[in-house]
Each structure stands twice: as C-alpha cells, then as structure tokens.
Design a protein around this motif. Structure first.
Motif: not given
Length: 95
Positions: A11-26
């Motif tokens: 669930y995003s609270t910001m408009r940074k789409y790259t946060d999703f990829f960081d979440y995936l790698k973790k």
C-alpha cells in the motif's frame, strides 16, 4: 488459504513507484519471482498507468502469478500479488 500460496500486499502512501520494487526485494525471496513481476510491470507500463488521471484498476494473472493494481482517489495505490505454485496447468503459464 492454500498451502504454498504467498500473498504480498503493498500500500503506497507516496507517489514513488520505485518503493514497490524495494518492497519486493525485501519480501520476495526468489529472484525468478521478482524478475517475472518486474517484467509484468514493464510490459503493462504500470508506472505510466499510475501517473494517468484515468487509471483505476488492473488485474493481470495466469494462475501462477496474479497481480492486482488499484489506484485510489487520493492518488495512493495498492499492489496485491499472489504467487500460487500449486497451479495445476503449469505448461499454460506465460512466464
């Protein structure tokens, strides 16, 4: 829930789409799953869709992988990913 089926909810609270990829790698431990998800995001231009004012909902799946992307009114979004290794039609997968 079925045994072996993995659910990942972002669930995003910001408009940074790259946060999703960081979440995936973790969260996702196998690199092949990450590669398929990144391929799906690139093929369907998820980043561009999230920037669009008209985008609301997209579901992509083949039984093994199912990804749901939903954008809300306040410009936040959620990405839900299900990995089902118990899928019976293994040869019909796109990945």
């Amino acid at each position: 829930m079925q045994a072996g089926v993995k659910h990942y909810n972002y669930y995003s609270t910001m408009r940074k789409y790259t946060d999703f990829f960081d979440y995936l790698k973790k969260e996702v431990k196998e690199q092949k799953h990450i590669d398929v998800i990144i391929m799906l995001c690139s093929a369907y231009s998820i980043g561009s869709l999230l920037d669009s004012a008209y985008f609301e909902f997209l579901r992509i799946g083949d039984g093994w992988y199912e990804m749901t992307v939903q954008k809300y009114v306040d410009s936040t979004y959620s990405i839900k990913l299900i990995i089902n290794p118990q899928y019976p039609n293994y040869n019909e997968r796109f990945a």
